[in-house]
Design a protein around this motif. Structure first.
Motif, mmCIF file in Angstrom:
data_model
loop_
_atom_site.group_PDB
_atom_site.id
_atom_site.type_symbol
_atom_site.label_atom_id
_atom_site.label_comp_id
_atom_site.label_asym_id
_atom_site.label_seq_id
_atom_site.Cartn_x
_atom_site.Cartn_y
_atom_site.Cartn_z
ATOM 1 N N ALA A 222 1.466 -53.588 -6.414
ATOM 2 C CA ALA A 222 1.268 -53.690 -5.175
ATOM 3 C C ALA A 222 -0.311 -53.114 -4.987
ATOM 4 N N GLY A 223 -1.108 -53.710 -5.899
ATOM 5 C CA GLY A 223 -2.635 -53.372 -5.961
ATOM 6 C C GLY A 223 -3.151 -54.437 -5.003
ATOM 7 N N GLY A 224 -4.463 -54.627 -5.177
ATOM 8 C CA GLY A 224 -4.956 -55.622 -4.153
ATOM 9 C C GLY A 224 -4.609 -57.071 -3.972
ATOM 10 N N ALA A 225 -4.355 -57.708 -5.184
ATOM 11 C CA ALA A 225 -3.763 -59.104 -5.112
ATOM 12 C C ALA A 225 -2.119 -59.070 -4.842
ATOM 13 N N ASN B 203 6.404 -51.510 -7.768
ATOM 14 C CA ASN B 203 5.487 -51.390 -8.335
ATOM 15 C C ASN B 203 5.463 -49.797 -8.932
ATOM 16 N N ARG B 204 4.609 -49.437 -9.859
ATOM 17 C CA ARG B 204 4.672 -48.402 -10.748
ATOM 18 C C ARG B 204 4.663 -47.069 -9.804
ATOM 19 N N THR B 205 3.495 -47.141 -8.897
ATOM 20 C CA THR B 205 3.363 -45.996 -7.949
ATOM 21 C C THR B 205 4.244 -46.130 -6.808
ATOM 22 N N LYS C 107 2.591 -46.796 -2.929
ATOM 23 C CA LYS C 107 1.915 -48.129 -2.635
ATOM 24 C C LYS C 107 2.923 -49.286 -2.287
ATOM 25 N N PRO D 199 -1.747 -56.458 -14.088
ATOM 26 C CA PRO D 199 -2.646 -57.014 -15.125
ATOM 27 C C PRO D 199 -1.999 -57.059 -16.594
ATOM 28 N N ILE D 200 -0.482 -56.905 -16.432
ATOM 29 C CA ILE D 200 0.112 -56.822 -17.897
ATOM 30 C C ILE D 200 0.189 -58.094 -18.412
ATOM 31 N N ILE E 241 -0.206 -64.553 -12.059
ATOM 32 C CA ILE E 241 -1.613 -64.418 -11.526
ATOM 33 C C ILE E 241 -2.413 -64.192 -12.549
ATOM 34 N N GLY F 225 -2.144 -68.671 -13.522
ATOM 35 C CA GLY F 225 -2.634 -67.920 -12.453
ATOM 36 C C GLY F 225 -4.266 -68.697 -12.385
ATOM 37 N N LEU G 253 -6.291 -68.925 -8.965
ATOM 38 C CA LEU G 253 -8.038 -68.859 -8.874
ATOM 39 C C LEU G 253 -8.572 -70.043 -8.085
HETATM 40 N N1 LIG Z 1 -5.490 -65.637 -10.475
HETATM 41 C C1 LIG Z 1 -6.211 -64.981 -9.503
HETATM 42 O O1 LIG Z 1 -6.773 -65.648 -8.637
HETATM 43 C C2 LIG Z 1 -6.150 -63.497 -9.443
HETATM 44 C C3 LIG Z 1 -6.801 -63.096 -8.222
HETATM 45 C C4 LIG Z 1 -6.612 -61.544 -8.014
HETATM 46 C C5 LIG Z 1 -6.311 -60.964 -9.290
HETATM 47 N N2 LIG Z 1 -5.877 -61.438 -10.302
HETATM 48 C C6 LIG Z 1 -5.277 -60.870 -11.376
HETATM 49 O O2 LIG Z 1 -4.135 -60.033 -11.111
HETATM 50 C C7 LIG Z 1 -3.998 -58.553 -11.636
HETATM 51 C C8 LIG Z 1 -4.237 -57.459 -10.702
HETATM 52 O O3 LIG Z 1 -5.315 -57.699 -9.761
HETATM 53 P P1 LIG Z 1 -5.616 -56.614 -8.583
HETATM 54 O O4 LIG Z 1 -6.945 -56.881 -8.072
HETATM 55 O O5 LIG Z 1 -4.470 -56.670 -7.709
HETATM 56 O O6 LIG Z 1 -5.600 -55.211 -9.380
HETATM 57 P P2 LIG Z 1 -5.268 -53.858 -9.104
HETATM 58 O O7 LIG Z 1 -5.904 -53.637 -7.463
HETATM 59 O O8 LIG Z 1 -6.011 -52.844 -9.900
HETATM 60 O O9 LIG Z 1 -3.827 -53.548 -8.867
HETATM 61 C C9 LIG Z 1 -2.936 -53.622 -10.283
HETATM 62 C C10 LIG Z 1 -1.524 -53.343 -9.882
HETATM 63 O O10 LIG Z 1 -0.870 -53.404 -11.120
HETATM 64 C C11 LIG Z 1 -0.109 -52.229 -11.348
HETATM 65 N N3 LIG Z 1 -0.030 -52.031 -12.817
HETATM 66 C C12 LIG Z 1 -1.486 -51.838 -13.604
HETATM 67 N N4 LIG Z 1 -0.832 -51.504 -14.817
HETATM 68 C C13 LIG Z 1 0.572 -51.409 -14.851
HETATM 69 C C14 LIG Z 1 1.536 -51.255 -16.103
HETATM 70 N N5 LIG Z 1 1.066 -50.886 -17.218
HETATM 71 N N6 LIG Z 1 2.716 -51.163 -15.597
HETATM 72 C C15 LIG Z 1 2.900 -51.314 -14.364
HETATM 73 N N7 LIG Z 1 2.231 -51.538 -13.399
HETATM 74 C C16 LIG Z 1 0.994 -51.685 -13.612
HETATM 75 C C17 LIG Z 1 -0.882 -51.410 -10.577
HETATM 76 O O11 LIG Z 1 0.285 -50.191 -10.271
HETATM 77 P P3 LIG Z 1 -0.124 -48.803 -9.436
HETATM 78 O O12 LIG Z 1 -0.219 -48.940 -8.171
HETATM 79 O O13 LIG Z 1 0.980 -47.989 -10.124
HETATM 80 O O14 LIG Z 1 -1.468 -48.362 -10.217
HETATM 81 C C18 LIG Z 1 -1.180 -52.107 -9.416
HETATM 82 O O15 LIG Z 1 0.054 -52.130 -8.578
HETATM 83 C C19 LIG Z 1 -5.460 -58.712 -12.709
HETATM 84 O O16 LIG Z 1 -5.260 -58.728 -14.126
HETATM 85 C C20 LIG Z 1 -6.285 -59.600 -11.759
HETATM 86 O O17 LIG Z 1 -7.237 -60.238 -12.972
HETATM 87 C C21 LIG Z 1 -5.795 -62.671 -10.438
#
Ligand SMILES: NC(=O)c1ccc[n+]([C@@H]2O[C@H](COP(=O)([O-])OP(=O)(O)OC[C@H]3O[C@@H](n4cnc5c(N)ncnc54)[C@H](OP(=O)(O)O)[C@@H]3O)[C@@H](O)[C@H]2O)c1
Length: 270
Positions: free
Chosen positions: A126-129, A147-149, A152, A186-187, A210, A233, A237
């Motif tokens: 539940a991060g940005g993406a 989601n881990r947290t 969110k 990002p796992i 993704i 993914g 993109l």
């Molecule tokens: N293909 C594309 O176009 C595209 C576009 C955007 C992003 N992405 C990729 O998508 C991924 C996420 O991007 P984002 O911008 O959403 O990042 P973000 O805002 O940092 O959010 C990361 C999410 O992953 C969770 N998370 C991180 N590490 C974890 C773990 N070890 N175990 C369980 N949950 C975990 C976080 O949980 P918490 O809330 O608990 O911290 C949060 O919900 C990245 O790898 C990014 O490169 C790809």
């Protein structure tokens, strides 16, 4: 060149981004006198001021600024406001307007391969993406986010999404409930790990990761072995990038061309 328009990417880090290659190839293909540059930014406020002063026509915004950028904009699209995250800025006669193309990018990537209506979708993260994807898909079908947290995940309930804390039991339950499983954490990014144990996946499901580095993540490899349809993914993109390009130029670009440009870059860095 005279009258060259400037576009770019702001974030940190930005050096491995595929966006400059993709957008510059599109400008060339469409004979648009413009360049797209990556800018590694430490001071976001100054960077936005500088971009305004230089008359930059459009920007992508990447980690870690997709949320903080909202406070420096003159306008924000309704979707980006609800999602709370902006990845595209359009300079409209001096006013910087923010959009979010991640949700639409993921939706279009999925729709390329599967019908979404009436499908049950599990989103991990539940991060940005994850927020953008859950919000966009929840307009069309049933979505559960783990989601881990927990907080969110619960915040997403305002979209009509069911949000729960990620746990082993819930992952098992919802992985078997879902028709489509989406990894928005990002796992698996540049590591041999998967957010979903392979044995939880079965034939007739769709796995969409993704993460695009590597192109075939452990999740997708195990999903393919289980007989799932897999979507990488890079499709998201290119579709989110296509939406940014459309917002900047009014042109709906060829996503296969964009994907081939990206694949060429990835081939050369491996
Ligand atoms: N293909 C594309 O176009 C595209 C576009 C955007 C992003 N992405 C990729 O998508 C991924 C996420 O991007 P984002 O911008 O959403 O990042 P973000 O805002 O940092 O959010 C990361 C999410 O992953 C969770 N998370 C991180 N590490 C974890 C773990 N070890 N175990 C369980 N949950 C975990 C976080 O949980 P918490 O809330 O608990 O911290 C949060 O919900 C990245 O790898 C990014 O490169 C790809």
């Amino acid at each position: 060149m005279i009258n060259t328009q400037l576009y770019g990417l702001i974030g940190k880090p930005v050096e491995h981004s595929l966006s400059p290659a993709i957008h510059n190839a599109l400008f060339k293909k469409h004979k648009i006198n413009a360049v797209y540059l990556p800018f590694e930014v430490d001071d976001l406020e100054s960077a936005v001021k500088g971009a305004r002063a230089l008359g930059i026509q459009g920007l992508n915004v990447t980690m870690p600024y997709k949320e903080r950028i909202l406070e420096f904009l003159d306008g924000i699209s309704d979707d980006a406001k609800v999602i709370g995250s902006v990845n595209t800025i359009v300079n409209r006669e001096g006013k910087f307007v923010g959009y979010n193309t991640d949700g639409i990018g993921a939706l279009k990537a999925l729709k390329r391969f599967v019908e979404i209506k009436n499908k049950r979708i599990l989103v991990l993260g539940a991060g940005g993406a994850g927020r953008a994807i859950a919000y966009t898909l929840s307009k069309l079908t049933e979505v559960v986010v783990l989601n881990r947290t927990e907080r969110k995940a619960k915040e997403l309930e305002k979209f009509g999404v069911k949000g729960e804390k990620l746990s082993k039991g819930r992952l098992e339950y919802y992985s078997s409930w879902a028709d489509i499983v989406i990894n928005a954490t990002p796992i698996g990014m540049n590591e041999d790990r998967s957010p979903v144990p392979g044995e939880l996946l079965k034939k007739n499901q769709v796995a969409f990761d993704i993460v695009y580095s590597p192109l075939e993540t452990r999740l997708l490899m195990e999903a393919r072995e289980a007989g799932c349809l897999t979507i990488d993914g890079l499709w998201m993109l290119v579709y989110q990038g296509a939406e940014s390009f459309r917002l900047w130029t009014g042109i709906k670009p060829d996503v296969e061309f964009m994907r081939n440009v990206a694949l060429e870059v990835l081939k050369n860095v491996q």
